[in-house]
Design a protein around this motif. Structure first.
Motif, mmCIF file in Angstrom:
data_model
loop_
_atom_site.group_PDB
_atom_site.id
_atom_site.type_symbol
_atom_site.label_atom_id
_atom_site.label_comp_id
_atom_site.label_asym_id
_atom_site.label_seq_id
_atom_site.Cartn_x
_atom_site.Cartn_y
_atom_site.Cartn_z
ATOM 1 N N LYS A 303 0.831 -1.134 -0.002
ATOM 2 C CA LYS A 303 -0.068 0.014 -0.113
ATOM 3 C C LYS A 303 0.756 1.147 0.021
ATOM 4 C CE LYS A 303 -3.737 2.023 2.458
ATOM 5 N NZ LYS A 303 -4.929 1.875 3.629
ATOM 6 N N ILE A 304 2.338 1.246 0.213
ATOM 7 C CA ILE A 304 2.906 2.168 0.373
ATOM 8 C C ILE A 304 3.221 2.740 -0.993
ATOM 9 C CG2 ILE A 304 5.303 1.323 0.184
ATOM 10 C CD1 ILE A 304 6.289 2.928 2.688
ATOM 11 N N LEU A 305 2.989 2.128 -2.000
ATOM 12 C CA LEU A 305 3.295 2.609 -3.359
ATOM 13 C C LEU A 305 2.297 3.433 -3.688
ATOM 14 C CD1 LEU A 305 4.234 -0.712 -5.166
ATOM 15 C CD2 LEU A 305 5.786 0.981 -4.553
ATOM 16 N N THR A 306 0.992 3.426 -3.106
ATOM 17 C CA THR A 306 0.000 4.284 -3.530
ATOM 18 C C THR A 306 -0.321 5.279 -2.253
ATOM 19 O OG1 THR A 306 -1.755 2.696 -2.859
ATOM 20 C CG2 THR A 306 -0.946 2.676 -5.288
ATOM 21 N N ALA A 307 0.359 5.293 -1.129
ATOM 22 C CA ALA A 307 -0.013 6.210 0.073
ATOM 23 C C ALA A 307 0.281 7.520 -0.527
ATOM 24 C CB ALA A 307 0.814 5.755 1.282
ATOM 25 N N ASN A 308 -0.433 8.258 0.665
ATOM 26 C CA ASN A 308 -0.545 9.880 0.414
ATOM 27 C C ASN A 308 1.181 10.297 0.899
ATOM 28 O OD1 ASN A 308 -0.410 12.699 1.995
ATOM 29 N ND2 ASN A 308 -2.144 12.577 0.550
ATOM 30 N N LYS A 309 1.440 11.052 -0.198
ATOM 31 C CA LYS A 309 2.949 11.389 -0.097
ATOM 32 C C LYS A 309 3.094 12.389 1.358
ATOM 33 C CE LYS A 309 6.401 14.661 -2.131
ATOM 34 N NZ LYS A 309 6.633 15.539 -3.197
ATOM 35 N N ARG A 310 2.141 13.190 1.624
ATOM 36 C CA ARG A 310 2.070 13.724 2.671
ATOM 37 C C ARG A 310 2.494 13.072 4.032
ATOM 38 N NH1 ARG A 310 -0.889 16.302 6.370
ATOM 39 N NH2 ARG A 310 -0.359 18.231 7.228
ATOM 40 N N LYS A 311 1.647 12.145 4.250
ATOM 41 C CA LYS A 311 1.617 11.278 5.359
ATOM 42 C C LYS A 311 2.716 10.591 5.551
ATOM 43 C CE LYS A 311 -0.869 7.467 7.357
ATOM 44 N NZ LYS A 311 -2.059 6.452 7.259
ATOM 45 N N LEU A 312 3.386 10.034 4.318
ATOM 46 C CA LEU A 312 4.578 9.347 4.552
ATOM 47 C C LEU A 312 5.945 9.962 5.176
ATOM 48 C CD1 LEU A 312 4.748 7.480 1.050
ATOM 49 C CD2 LEU A 312 4.380 6.359 3.296
ATOM 50 N N THR A 313 5.902 11.336 4.515
ATOM 51 C CA THR A 313 7.127 12.144 5.079
ATOM 52 C C THR A 313 6.799 12.718 6.158
ATOM 53 O OG1 THR A 313 5.942 14.309 3.961
ATOM 54 C CG2 THR A 313 7.719 13.051 2.569
ATOM 55 N N GLN A 314 5.570 12.906 6.560
ATOM 56 C CA GLN A 314 5.232 13.498 8.013
ATOM 57 C C GLN A 314 5.461 12.372 9.149
ATOM 58 O OE1 GLN A 314 1.049 13.867 9.089
ATOM 59 N NE2 GLN A 314 1.684 15.868 10.275
ATOM 60 N N PHE A 316 7.781 9.720 8.642
ATOM 61 C CA PHE A 316 8.907 9.473 8.664
ATOM 62 C C PHE A 316 9.511 10.648 9.430
ATOM 63 C CE2 PHE A 316 13.224 10.128 7.029
ATOM 64 C CZ PHE A 316 13.826 8.942 7.073
ATOM 65 N N ASP A 317 9.514 11.615 9.170
ATOM 66 C CA ASP A 317 10.390 12.908 9.806
ATOM 67 C C ASP A 317 9.957 12.761 11.278
ATOM 68 O OD1 ASP A 317 11.455 15.594 9.770
ATOM 69 O OD2 ASP A 317 9.655 16.075 10.689
ATOM 70 N N PHE A 318 8.979 12.225 11.988
ATOM 71 C CA PHE A 318 8.740 12.223 13.271
ATOM 72 C C PHE A 318 9.577 10.942 13.829
ATOM 73 C CE2 PHE A 318 6.316 11.222 17.298
ATOM 74 C CZ PHE A 318 6.389 12.543 17.886
ATOM 75 N N ARG A 343 -1.762 9.167 16.668
ATOM 76 C CA ARG A 343 -1.680 7.971 17.603
ATOM 77 C C ARG A 343 0.167 7.750 17.827
ATOM 78 N NH1 ARG A 343 -4.552 3.012 17.855
ATOM 79 N NH2 ARG A 343 -3.471 1.110 18.809
ATOM 80 N N ILE A 344 0.860 7.907 16.757
ATOM 81 C CA ILE A 344 2.329 7.541 17.273
ATOM 82 C C ILE A 344 2.690 8.674 18.049
ATOM 83 C CG2 ILE A 344 4.414 7.525 16.144
ATOM 84 C CD1 ILE A 344 3.139 6.202 13.575
ATOM 85 N N ARG A 345 2.444 10.004 17.666
ATOM 86 C CA ARG A 345 2.941 10.971 18.495
ATOM 87 C C ARG A 345 2.535 11.154 20.038
ATOM 88 N NH1 ARG A 345 0.427 15.997 19.688
ATOM 89 N NH2 ARG A 345 1.867 17.745 19.969
ATOM 90 N N GLU A 346 1.146 10.912 20.391
ATOM 91 C CA GLU A 346 0.653 10.818 21.463
ATOM 92 C C GLU A 346 1.378 9.900 22.398
ATOM 93 O OE1 GLU A 346 -3.949 12.228 21.047
ATOM 94 O OE2 GLU A 346 -3.479 10.186 20.995
ATOM 95 N N ARG A 347 1.511 8.499 21.830
ATOM 96 C CA ARG A 347 2.073 7.508 22.621
ATOM 97 C C ARG A 347 3.588 7.659 22.733
ATOM 98 N NH1 ARG A 347 -0.338 1.815 20.679
ATOM 99 N NH2 ARG A 347 -2.617 2.226 21.326
ATOM 100 N N HIS A 348 4.390 8.228 21.841
ATOM 101 C CA HIS A 348 5.813 8.665 22.200
ATOM 102 C C HIS A 348 5.885 9.794 23.124
ATOM 103 C CE1 HIS A 348 9.653 10.159 21.496
ATOM 104 N NE2 HIS A 348 9.424 11.128 21.294
#
Length: 399
Positions: A303-314, A316-318, A343-348
């Motif tokens: 699914k990463i081949l068609t995922a939203n580019k902004r979500k991927l970079t966001q 990964f950057d975090f 979800r990732i941000r809150e848990r971290h």
């Protein structure tokens, strides 16, 4: 004078709804009726549009309830060829053998008064609901679970459906889909998403299925792929072959791995290649993954081949710049890109507040990305954060 003529016509059955007249009426409807949007529609507010769409949805829902007794149309399709002999037209009518259908036979006044007039068929409409009761094709499509209110919003699709004959056009395609293993419950979904499959030549459809099987896709794979990507069978064998070759060469995959990712995400064969090329460049240039890491990520999460580019970079950057997770750990668990960023941000931040944000495998109390992103809240709190669920909820309110 006009009144006398009318009485005379009724007297001699000239207004009785004989099937031959009904058939000519249906023929006229096929040539005259268009279900397209007006070229210059009147201005409609957003509230009115939502109200009209809601009215259409409720209308088709009532139709489905009305035809629940006949909902097993697909079970009748297998026998539709036996219902009409091969040398006889399904619409032929022997008027000489029929009783009580003579046009000049006199009837009494009581019987003439009980004759129902022909239903009024509009010459043009912006909604298919005006034709459902007069069209066998539309009626049976509703019984199959097709959402006509979605199809009527697409240009020229309504007119196309009205021109189709159920026995000669629709039923053979439905039988073909059932023959390749598509479940009955998916037929409505497929036609709703891709009504043009009803106009595809059966030989072309069979050729495309044969090609996929020649590439060692199993019958179960083909049925699943068609069910989840309804446009798959609309593309030529040449296009399908080019798509498979693109993924195999671009990612340097084996034939088996190529089949694997396509079977799991069949829309890769249907959609545009531009988002795929862009995401591959993003993974390589912006995110800094190596070729073998990209290959592993795609095999794990196609699914990463068609995922939203902004979500991927966001995400990964975090992960990389804030949580300090190295590339090789991210590549080892790429499912983290499917998680929600919040979800990732809150848990971290919660782990950081507790002093347990350790993502290095060599450190004690190591927290894997899998447990961070995929665990339910209660398990994350008790097994990872070593805190209570109430503490986590209270912490979320401070963010």
């Amino acid at each position: 004078m006009a009144s006398s003529c009318t009485q005379l016509c009724i007297k001699h059955r000239l207004l009785r709804p004989v099937r031959t007249v009904a058939l000519s009426t249906c023929t006229q409807v096929r040539h005259c009726c268009t279900v397209t949007r007006p070229r210059h529609p009147p201005a409609v507010t957003g509230t009115q549009t939502k109200y009209q769409q809601g009215q259409h949805i409720r209308f088709y829902s009532d139709l489905i309830d009305k035809h629940q007794a006949n909902k097993d149309v697909t079970n009748q399709l297998i026998h539709f060829k036996d219902a009409v002999p091969l040398n006889e037209s399904p619409t032929s009518l022997d008027l000489d053998a029929a009783t009580g259908l003579y046009a000049l036979e006199e009837i009494d006044d009581e019987e003439a008064a009980s004759l129902a007039p022909f239903p009024v068929i509009p010459p043009a409409s912006t909604s298919l609901k005006d034709y459902v009761d007069q069209s066998e094709t539309l009626t049976k499509l509703v019984q199959l679970g097709v959402n006509l209110w979605k199809l009527e919003q697409r240009p020229n699709v309504g007119s196309m459906l009205l021109r189709l004959d159920f026995d000669t056009d629709v039923a053979p395609r439905l039988l073909f889909l059932k023959g390749i293993g598509v479940d009955d419950s998916r037929l409505g979904y497929i036609i709703t998403r891709n009504p043009f499959v009803l106009t595809e030549d059966l030989e072309n459809l069979q050729a495309r299925v044969n090609y996929l099987k020649s590439k060692k896709f199993t019958a179960e794979n083909v049925a699943s792929m068609v069910s989840r990507a309804p446009y798959l069978l609309n593309f030529s064998v040449k296009r399908l072959d080019n798509r498979l070759g693109f993924y195999q060469q671009q990612l340097n995959l084996s034939a088996s791995n190529t089949r694997n990712i396509v079977a799991r995400l069949p829309r890769l064969l249907c959609g545009s290649l531009e988002p795929v090329k862009e995401n591959l460049k993003v993974c390589e240039i912006e995110l800094g993954f190596k070729a073998n890491e990209i290959q592993h990520i795609v095999l794990a999460v196609p699914k990463i081949l068609t995922a939203n580019k902004r979500k991927l970079t966001q995400i990964f950057d975090f992960l990389h710049n804030t949580m300090k997770v190295p590339h090789h750990l991210i590549a080892k668990f790429p499912q983290v890109f499917n998680a929600k960023f919040l979800r990732i941000r809150e848990r971290h931040l919660f782990l950081q507040y507790l002093g347990r944000a350790h993502y290095d495998r060599d450190q004690p109390n190591y927290v894997s990305l899998e447990r961070l992103a995929s665990s339910p809240d209660d398990i994350f709190c008790t097994e990872v954060a070593l805190a209570t669920l109430e503490d986590f909820y209270l912490f979320q309110k401070t963010l």
